[in-house]
Write a protein that holds these residues in place. Sequence first.
Motif, PDB file in Angstrom:
ATOM      1  N   SER A  42       0.210  -0.999  -0.073  1.00 21.64           N
ATOM      2  CA  SER A  42       0.185   0.072   0.170  1.00 21.64           C
ATOM      3  C   SER A  42       1.338   1.205   0.202  1.00 21.64           C
ATOM      4  CB  SER A  42      -0.400   0.238   1.221  1.00 21.64           C
ATOM      5  OG  SER A  42      -1.772  -1.107   0.797  1.00 21.64           O
ATOM      6  N   ALA A  43       2.108   1.210   0.659  1.00 21.15           N
ATOM      7  CA  ALA A  43       2.440   2.644   1.332  1.00 21.15           C
ATOM      8  C   ALA A  43       3.809   2.866  -0.218  1.00 21.15           C
ATOM      9  CB  ALA A  43       4.002   2.664   2.041  1.00 21.15           C
ATOM     10  N   CYS A  44       3.574   1.252  -0.961  1.00 20.69           N
ATOM     11  CA  CYS A  44       4.406   1.919  -1.839  1.00 20.69           C
ATOM     12  C   CYS A  44       3.536   2.220  -3.613  1.00 20.69           C
ATOM     13  CB  CYS A  44       5.260   0.699  -3.287  1.00 20.69           C
ATOM     14  SG  CYS A  44       6.802   0.173  -2.528  1.00 20.69           S
ATOM     15  N   TYR A  45       2.643   1.535  -3.652  1.00 22.99           N
ATOM     16  CA  TYR A  45       1.383   1.899  -4.579  1.00 22.99           C
ATOM     17  C   TYR A  45       1.255   3.410  -3.702  1.00 22.99           C
ATOM     18  CZ  TYR A  45      -3.005   2.716  -6.324  1.00 22.99           C
ATOM     19  OH  TYR A  45      -4.195   3.100  -7.476  1.00 22.99           O
ATOM     20  N   GLU A  46       1.253   4.284  -3.023  1.00 23.78           N
ATOM     21  CA  GLU A  46       0.965   5.538  -3.048  1.00 23.78           C
ATOM     22  C   GLU A  46       2.165   6.682  -3.138  1.00 23.78           C
ATOM     23  OE1 GLU A  46      -1.859   6.961  -1.963  1.00 23.78           O
ATOM     24  OE2 GLU A  46      -2.593   5.717  -1.830  1.00 23.78           O
ATOM     25  N   LEU A  47       2.744   5.673  -3.353  1.00 28.37           N
ATOM     26  CA  LEU A  47       4.102   6.594  -3.635  1.00 28.37           C
ATOM     27  C   LEU A  47       4.249   6.706  -5.342  1.00 28.37           C
ATOM     28  CD1 LEU A  47       7.569   4.884  -1.005  1.00 28.37           C
ATOM     29  CD2 LEU A  47       6.289   7.323  -1.341  1.00 28.37           C
ATOM     30  N   LEU A  48       3.682   5.617  -5.741  1.00 29.56           N
ATOM     31  CA  LEU A  48       3.855   5.717  -7.067  1.00 29.56           C
ATOM     32  C   LEU A  48       2.520   6.650  -8.036  1.00 29.56           C
ATOM     33  CD1 LEU A  48       4.253   2.039  -7.549  1.00 29.56           C
ATOM     34  CD2 LEU A  48       5.940   3.908  -8.256  1.00 29.56           C
ATOM     35  N   LYS A  49       1.923   6.906  -6.626  1.00 30.91           N
ATOM     36  CA  LYS A  49       0.619   7.821  -7.430  1.00 30.91           C
ATOM     37  C   LYS A  49       1.332   9.160  -7.784  1.00 30.91           C
ATOM     38  CE  LYS A  49      -3.598   7.642  -5.220  1.00 30.91           C
ATOM     39  NZ  LYS A  49      -4.319   7.171  -4.231  1.00 30.91           N
ATOM     40  N   LYS A  50       1.822   9.102  -6.187  1.00 28.99           N
ATOM     41  CA  LYS A  50       1.828  10.512  -6.130  1.00 28.99           C
ATOM     42  C   LYS A  50       3.349  10.631  -7.402  1.00 28.99           C
ATOM     43  CE  LYS A  50       1.286  10.889  -1.116  1.00 28.99           C
ATOM     44  NZ  LYS A  50       2.459  11.147   0.276  1.00 28.99           N
ATOM     45  N   ALA A  51       4.758  10.068  -7.508  1.00 30.44           N
ATOM     46  CA  ALA A  51       4.771  10.107  -8.577  1.00 30.44           C
ATOM     47  C   ALA A  51       4.631  10.369 -10.079  1.00 30.44           C
ATOM     48  CB  ALA A  51       5.867   8.568  -8.726  1.00 30.44           C
ATOM     49  N   GLU A  52       4.030   9.313 -10.217  1.00 34.35           N
ATOM     50  CA  GLU A  52       3.220   9.838 -11.408  1.00 34.35           C
ATOM     51  C   GLU A  52       2.328  11.132 -11.587  1.00 34.35           C
ATOM     52  OE1 GLU A  52      -0.137   7.017 -14.046  1.00 34.35           O
ATOM     53  OE2 GLU A  52      -0.891   6.814 -11.737  1.00 34.35           O
ATOM     54  N   GLN A  53       1.542  10.864 -10.680  1.00 35.47           N
ATOM     55  CA  GLN A  53       0.359  12.719 -10.530  1.00 35.47           C
ATOM     56  C   GLN A  53       1.824  13.824 -10.867  1.00 35.47           C
ATOM     57  OE1 GLN A  53      -3.021  13.567  -9.790  1.00 35.47           O
ATOM     58  NE2 GLN A  53      -2.027  15.112 -10.627  1.00 35.47           N
ATOM     59  N   LYS A  54       2.604  13.994  -9.899  1.00 34.23           N
ATOM     60  CA  LYS A  54       4.193  15.312 -10.502  1.00 34.23           C
ATOM     61  C   LYS A  54       5.032  15.349 -11.031  1.00 34.23           C
ATOM     62  CE  LYS A  54       7.760  16.723  -8.099  1.00 34.23           C
ATOM     63  NZ  LYS A  54       9.208  16.331  -6.673  1.00 34.23           N
ATOM     64  N   ILE A  55       4.750  13.606 -11.729  1.00 29.24           N
ATOM     65  CA  ILE A  55       5.052  13.533 -13.714  1.00 29.24           C
ATOM     66  C   ILE A  55       4.278  14.582 -14.436  1.00 29.24           C
ATOM     67  CG2 ILE A  55       5.773  12.250 -15.350  1.00 29.24           C
ATOM     68  CD1 ILE A  55       7.286  10.907 -13.888  1.00 29.24           C
ATOM     69  N   THR A  56       2.494  14.397 -14.116  1.00 34.11           N
ATOM     70  CA  THR A  56       1.442  14.783 -15.116  1.00 34.11           C
ATOM     71  C   THR A  56       1.572  16.632 -14.823  1.00 34.11           C
ATOM     72  OG1 THR A  56       0.170  12.261 -14.407  1.00 34.11           O
ATOM     73  CG2 THR A  56      -0.827  15.149 -15.336  1.00 34.11           C
ATOM     74  N   ASP A  57       2.062  16.770 -13.558  1.00 25.57           N
ATOM     75  CA  ASP A  57       1.543  18.103 -13.472  1.00 25.57           C
ATOM     76  C   ASP A  57       2.933  18.913 -13.909  1.00 25.57           C
ATOM     77  OD1 ASP A  57      -0.715  18.022 -11.438  1.00 25.57           O
ATOM     78  OD2 ASP A  57       0.688  18.075  -9.531  1.00 25.57           O
ATOM     79  N   ILE A  58       4.323  18.222 -13.434  1.00 28.92           N
ATOM     80  CA  ILE A  58       4.980  18.740 -14.790  1.00 28.92           C
ATOM     81  C   ILE A  58       5.119  18.690 -16.313  1.00 28.92           C
ATOM     82  CG2 ILE A  58       7.637  18.648 -15.076  1.00 28.92           C
ATOM     83  CD1 ILE A  58       8.151  17.719 -12.073  1.00 28.92           C
ATOM     84  N   THR A  59       4.252  17.763 -16.655  1.00 24.09           N
ATOM     85  CA  THR A  59       3.958  17.801 -18.004  1.00 24.09           C
ATOM     86  C   THR A  59       3.175  19.102 -18.751  1.00 24.09           C
ATOM     87  OG1 THR A  59       4.701  15.361 -17.782  1.00 24.09           O
ATOM     88  CG2 THR A  59       3.219  16.607 -19.751  1.00 24.09           C
ATOM     89  N   GLU A  60       1.963  19.069 -17.666  1.00 22.46           N
ATOM     90  CA  GLU A  60       1.053  19.792 -17.598  1.00 22.46           C
ATOM     91  C   GLU A  60       1.500  21.298 -17.835  1.00 22.46           C
ATOM     92  OE1 GLU A  60      -2.381  19.408 -15.248  1.00 22.46           O
ATOM     93  OE2 GLU A  60      -2.805  17.697 -16.555  1.00 22.46           O
ATOM     94  N   ILE A  61       2.751  22.048 -16.920  1.00 22.40           N
ATOM     95  CA  ILE A  61       3.020  23.229 -16.643  1.00 22.40           C
ATOM     96  C   ILE A  61       4.117  23.762 -18.168  1.00 22.40           C
ATOM     97  CG2 ILE A  61       5.238  24.460 -15.652  1.00 22.40           C
ATOM     98  CD1 ILE A  61       3.808  22.907 -13.008  1.00 22.40           C
ATOM     99  N   GLU A  62       5.070  22.840 -18.708  1.00 29.62           N
ATOM    100  CA  GLU A  62       5.774  22.250 -19.377  1.00 29.62           C
ATOM    101  C   GLU A  62       4.999  23.073 -21.298  1.00 29.62           C
ATOM    102  OE1 GLU A  62       8.641  18.863 -19.888  1.00 29.62           O
ATOM    103  OE2 GLU A  62       9.163  20.155 -17.953  1.00 29.62           O
ATOM    104  N   GLU A  63       3.415  22.210 -20.931  1.00 30.68           N
ATOM    105  CA  GLU A  63       2.431  21.999 -22.219  1.00 30.68           C
ATOM    106  C   GLU A  63       2.107  23.755 -22.440  1.00 30.68           C
ATOM    107  OE1 GLU A  63       0.292  19.196 -22.287  1.00 30.68           O
ATOM    108  OE2 GLU A  63       1.303  17.794 -22.674  1.00 30.68           O
ATOM    109  N   THR A  64       1.865  23.908 -21.384  1.00 32.78           N
ATOM    110  CA  THR A  64       1.419  25.772 -20.891  1.00 32.78           C
ATOM    111  C   THR A  64       2.330  26.412 -21.667  1.00 32.78           C
ATOM    112  OG1 THR A  64      -0.023  24.538 -19.455  1.00 32.78           O
ATOM    113  CG2 THR A  64      -0.250  26.608 -20.092  1.00 32.78           C
ATOM    114  N   GLU A  65       3.705  26.205 -20.931  1.00 29.07           N
ATOM    115  CA  GLU A  65       5.024  27.362 -21.275  1.00 29.07           C
ATOM    116  C   GLU A  65       4.919  26.892 -22.553  1.00 29.07           C
ATOM    117  OE1 GLU A  65       7.484  26.629 -18.289  1.00 29.07           O
ATOM    118  OE2 GLU A  65       6.420  26.855 -16.360  1.00 29.07           O
ATOM    119  N   ASN A  66       4.893  25.735 -23.149  1.00 32.08           N
ATOM    120  CA  ASN A  66       5.488  26.022 -24.927  1.00 32.08           C
ATOM    121  C   ASN A  66       4.169  26.306 -25.532  1.00 32.08           C
ATOM    122  OD1 ASN A  66       8.108  24.523 -24.169  1.00 32.08           O
ATOM    123  ND2 ASN A  66       7.563  22.891 -23.672  1.00 32.08           N
ATOM    124  N   GLU A  67       2.903  26.448 -25.040  1.00 27.69           N
ATOM    125  CA  GLU A  67       2.028  26.663 -26.568  1.00 27.69           C
ATOM    126  C   GLU A  67       2.724  28.524 -26.803  1.00 27.69           C
ATOM    127  OE1 GLU A  67      -1.527  26.344 -23.789  1.00 27.69           O
ATOM    128  OE2 GLU A  67      -1.464  24.178 -24.990  1.00 27.69           O
TER     129      GLU A  67
END
Length: 67
Positions: A42-67
């Motif tokens: 369960s703890a590992c799953y939560e860590l992976l979920k947080k990492a995935e969300q962070k990657i999604t957030d970073i990707t969205e920020i970069e896409e917004t900046e490049n528009e």
Amino acid sequence: MKRVDYEKSVARLEEIVEKLESGNISLDESMKLFEEGTKLTSACYELLKKAEQKITDITEIEETENE
């Protein structure tokens, strides 16, 4: 709250699986290991979920900046 180290948790999970598969432990010990393994999973799953969300957030920020 204690910080969970993903790599250490995965290594411990591997140890737990080996012990459970060996069949050389008591039922009581098996239950304790199973419970520990469930918590680690369960703890590992939560860590992976947080990492995935962070990657999604970073990707969205970069896409917004490049528009």
